[in-house]
Motif scaffolding. Structure first.
Motif, PDB file in Angstrom:
ATOM      1  N   ARG A 214      45.121  38.795  52.035  1.00  0.00           N
ATOM      2  CA  ARG A 214      45.357  38.926  50.592  1.00  0.00           C
ATOM      3  C   ARG A 214      44.694  37.782  49.825  1.00  0.00           C
ATOM      4  O   ARG A 214      44.147  37.977  48.738  1.00  0.00           O
ATOM      5  CB  ARG A 214      46.859  38.963  50.306  1.00  0.00           C
ATOM      6  CG  ARG A 214      47.548  40.227  50.799  1.00  0.00           C
ATOM      7  CD  ARG A 214      49.017  40.236  50.400  1.00  0.00           C
ATOM      8  NE  ARG A 214      49.705  41.401  50.928  1.00  0.00           N
ATOM      9  CZ  ARG A 214      49.705  42.596  50.352  1.00  0.00           C
ATOM     10  NH1 ARG A 214      49.036  42.779  49.228  1.00  0.00           N
ATOM     11  NH2 ARG A 214      50.364  43.602  50.892  1.00  0.00           N
ATOM     12  N   GLY A 215      44.757  36.587  50.385  1.00  0.00           N
ATOM     13  CA  GLY A 215      44.119  35.448  49.735  1.00  0.00           C
ATOM     14  C   GLY A 215      42.612  35.605  49.674  1.00  0.00           C
ATOM     15  O   GLY A 215      41.983  35.299  48.655  1.00  0.00           O
TER      16      GLY A 215
ATOM     17  N   ARG B  40      41.755  37.879  46.967  1.00  0.00           N
ATOM     18  CA  ARG B  40      41.821  37.231  45.650  1.00  0.00           C
ATOM     19  C   ARG B  40      40.587  36.369  45.397  1.00  0.00           C
ATOM     20  O   ARG B  40      40.123  36.264  44.263  1.00  0.00           O
ATOM     21  CB  ARG B  40      43.099  36.402  45.540  1.00  0.00           C
ATOM     22  CG  ARG B  40      44.356  37.240  45.343  1.00  0.00           C
ATOM     23  CD  ARG B  40      45.550  36.373  44.975  1.00  0.00           C
ATOM     24  NE  ARG B  40      45.956  35.516  46.067  1.00  0.00           N
ATOM     25  CZ  ARG B  40      46.864  35.851  46.985  1.00  0.00           C
ATOM     26  NH1 ARG B  40      47.442  37.040  46.945  1.00  0.00           N
ATOM     27  NH2 ARG B  40      47.194  35.011  47.953  1.00  0.00           N
TER      28      ARG B  40
ATOM     29  N   ALA C 261      38.100  38.551  44.050  1.00  0.00           N
ATOM     30  CA  ALA C 261      38.399  38.903  42.659  1.00  0.00           C
ATOM     31  C   ALA C 261      37.938  37.820  41.692  1.00  0.00           C
ATOM     32  O   ALA C 261      37.467  38.111  40.590  1.00  0.00           O
ATOM     33  CB  ALA C 261      39.896  39.149  42.493  1.00  0.00           C
ATOM     34  N   HIS C 262      38.063  36.553  42.101  1.00  0.00           N
ATOM     35  CA  HIS C 262      37.679  35.448  41.223  1.00  0.00           C
ATOM     36  C   HIS C 262      36.172  35.392  40.979  1.00  0.00           C
ATOM     37  O   HIS C 262      35.722  34.750  40.031  1.00  0.00           O
ATOM     38  CB  HIS C 262      38.143  34.119  41.818  1.00  0.00           C
ATOM     39  CG  HIS C 262      39.617  33.874  41.668  1.00  0.00           C
ATOM     40  ND1 HIS C 262      40.261  33.910  40.454  1.00  0.00           N
ATOM     41  CD2 HIS C 262      40.581  33.599  42.587  1.00  0.00           C
ATOM     42  CE1 HIS C 262      41.544  33.664  40.627  1.00  0.00           C
ATOM     43  NE2 HIS C 262      41.771  33.478  41.904  1.00  0.00           N
TER      44      HIS C 262
ATOM     45  N   ARG D 261      34.362  43.816  42.938  1.00  0.00           N
ATOM     46  CA  ARG D 261      35.325  43.125  43.798  1.00  0.00           C
ATOM     47  C   ARG D 261      35.408  43.788  45.167  1.00  0.00           C
ATOM     48  O   ARG D 261      35.421  43.115  46.197  1.00  0.00           O
ATOM     49  CB  ARG D 261      36.702  43.125  43.139  1.00  0.00           C
ATOM     50  CG  ARG D 261      37.777  42.405  43.967  1.00  0.00           C
ATOM     51  CD  ARG D 261      39.144  42.537  43.337  1.00  0.00           C
ATOM     52  NE  ARG D 261      39.633  43.904  43.371  1.00  0.00           N
ATOM     53  CZ  ARG D 261      39.883  44.648  42.302  1.00  0.00           C
ATOM     54  NH1 ARG D 261      39.667  44.176  41.087  1.00  0.00           N
ATOM     55  NH2 ARG D 261      40.344  45.885  42.418  1.00  0.00           N
TER      56      ARG D 261
ATOM     57  N   GLN E 256      34.540  42.082  48.670  1.00  0.00           N
ATOM     58  CA  GLN E 256      35.596  42.026  49.687  1.00  0.00           C
ATOM     59  C   GLN E 256      35.098  42.636  50.994  1.00  0.00           C
ATOM     60  O   GLN E 256      35.343  42.104  52.083  1.00  0.00           O
ATOM     61  CB  GLN E 256      36.828  42.779  49.190  1.00  0.00           C
ATOM     62  CG  GLN E 256      38.019  42.701  50.135  1.00  0.00           C
ATOM     63  CD  GLN E 256      39.260  43.333  49.534  1.00  0.00           C
ATOM     64  OE1 GLN E 256      39.468  43.277  48.323  1.00  0.00           O
ATOM     65  NE2 GLN E 256      40.073  43.947  50.360  1.00  0.00           N
TER      66      GLN E 256
ATOM     67  N   ARG F 191      47.191  38.107  32.887  1.00  0.00           N
ATOM     68  CA  ARG F 191      46.547  37.866  34.182  1.00  0.00           C
ATOM     69  C   ARG F 191      45.032  37.970  34.053  1.00  0.00           C
ATOM     70  O   ARG F 191      44.290  37.134  34.580  1.00  0.00           O
ATOM     71  CB  ARG F 191      47.055  38.877  35.215  1.00  0.00           C
ATOM     72  CG  ARG F 191      46.624  38.568  36.650  1.00  0.00           C
ATOM     73  CD  ARG F 191      47.138  39.623  37.606  1.00  0.00           C
ATOM     74  NE  ARG F 191      46.375  40.848  37.489  1.00  0.00           N
ATOM     75  CZ  ARG F 191      45.246  41.080  38.168  1.00  0.00           C
ATOM     76  NH1 ARG F 191      44.767  40.169  38.996  1.00  0.00           N
ATOM     77  NH2 ARG F 191      44.605  42.220  38.030  1.00  0.00           N
TER      78      ARG F 191
ATOM     79  N   LEU G 189      42.214  35.174  34.791  1.00  0.00           N
ATOM     80  CA  LEU G 189      41.101  35.425  35.707  1.00  0.00           C
ATOM     81  C   LEU G 189      39.761  35.233  35.005  1.00  0.00           C
ATOM     82  O   LEU G 189      38.820  34.681  35.579  1.00  0.00           O
ATOM     83  CB  LEU G 189      41.192  36.844  36.279  1.00  0.00           C
ATOM     84  CG  LEU G 189      42.296  37.102  37.307  1.00  0.00           C
ATOM     85  CD1 LEU G 189      42.323  38.571  37.698  1.00  0.00           C
ATOM     86  CD2 LEU G 189      42.109  36.222  38.537  1.00  0.00           C
TER      87      LEU G 189
ATOM     88  N   THR H 211      39.928  27.937  43.006  1.00  0.00           N
ATOM     89  CA  THR H 211      40.235  29.184  43.708  1.00  0.00           C
ATOM     90  C   THR H 211      40.840  28.907  45.078  1.00  0.00           C
ATOM     91  O   THR H 211      41.849  29.511  45.466  1.00  0.00           O
ATOM     92  CB  THR H 211      38.957  30.030  43.866  1.00  0.00           C
ATOM     93  OG1 THR H 211      38.456  30.379  42.573  1.00  0.00           O
ATOM     94  CG2 THR H 211      39.248  31.304  44.646  1.00  0.00           C
TER      95      THR H 211
ATOM     96  N   GLU I  27      44.912  29.266  46.643  1.00  0.00           N
ATOM     97  CA  GLU I  27      45.247  29.963  47.883  1.00  0.00           C
ATOM     98  C   GLU I  27      45.985  29.069  48.870  1.00  0.00           C
ATOM     99  O   GLU I  27      46.254  29.465  50.000  1.00  0.00           O
ATOM    100  CB  GLU I  27      43.973  30.520  48.534  1.00  0.00           C
ATOM    101  CG  GLU I  27      43.305  31.615  47.729  1.00  0.00           C
ATOM    102  CD  GLU I  27      44.256  32.740  47.372  1.00  0.00           C
ATOM    103  OE1 GLU I  27      45.128  33.067  48.205  1.00  0.00           O
ATOM    104  OE2 GLU I  27      44.147  33.284  46.257  1.00  0.00           O
TER     105      GLU I  27
END
Length: 209
Positions: free
Chosen positions: A62-63, A66, A69-70, A78, A82, A149, A153, A168, A172
């Motif tokens: 999950r981190g 993210r 996403a950043h 994204r 990923q 949010r 971001l 970032t 995390e």
């Protein structure tokens, strides 16, 4: 062409990764053939690779998502980043020798993929269309939180690259030492960049000092 389905981020999130590199296909085919032929050492190596990948996916997936996403401006961008991070980690695992923690190893790969992604993006003028947002009155509170949010971001995405990198990773939960190892700077520089990043965010978001 080889298709490999790899879990990434959570048990419910799976990415279908298509690898088109002939050399990678040959390497994977050789490994699989060795396993099928009863090569105990190769079987052990494949099992270790899979176990380490599972640990990364379950512990920090999950981190890592993210992080993607950043460094992205849209959902499709994204997802592409990923997937790139996922595949890069899988391919790099055979080279892992324990010089750093597995978490540092994974985040360093994610960091390198993100930097490469930004460089490619600078060379193109293509901009993804913004995703439609559900504006149903019953979802006002949810939309307000999502707007905040997205505002955060966006502010992080607008930070200078050096500040964005350390912030970032800090978000995390990486330690200063881990961030320094991932980015390739000293712990003192990590502290300096974090201070600058926080100051810039406060100014842009209008938060009190």
């Amino acid at each position: 062409m080889e298709s490999r389905d790899l879990a990434f981020g959570s048990a419910s999130a799976r990415l279908s990764v298509n690898t088109r590199s002939d050399s990678s296909e040959r390497a994977d085919t050789t490994a699989l053939a060795a396993v099928a032929g009863g090569d105990r050492e190769s079987r052990s190596a494949v099992a270790l690779r899979s176990a380490r990948y599972t640990e990364i996916a379950e512990s920090w997936g999950r981190g890592l998502a993210r992080v993607a996403a950043h460094y992205s401006r849209s959902a499709s961008e994204r997802e592409d980043l990923q997937q790139e991070i996922t595949l890069a980690i899988w391919r790099a695992l055979p080279s892992y020798r324990g010089e750093a923690s597995l978490r540092t190893f994974a985040y360093r790969i994610a960091h390198n993929c993100a930097i490469s992604h930004l460089r490619r993006r600078r060379r193109t003028t293509t901009v993804e269309a913004a995703e439609a947002v559900d504006t149903a009155p019953s979802a006002e509170r949810v939309l307000a939180r999502e707007a905040e949010r997205q505002r955060l971001l966006h502010a992080i995405a607008e930070l200078p690259l050096g500040s964005r990198q350390v912030l970032t990773l800090h978000l995390e939960g990486l330690s200063y030492a881990e961030i320094a190892a991932v980015v390739g700077i000293t712990e003192t520089n990590v502290s300096v960049r974090l201070t600058r990043a926080r100051k810039t965010l406060r100014e842009r978001l209008g938060a009190p000092s």
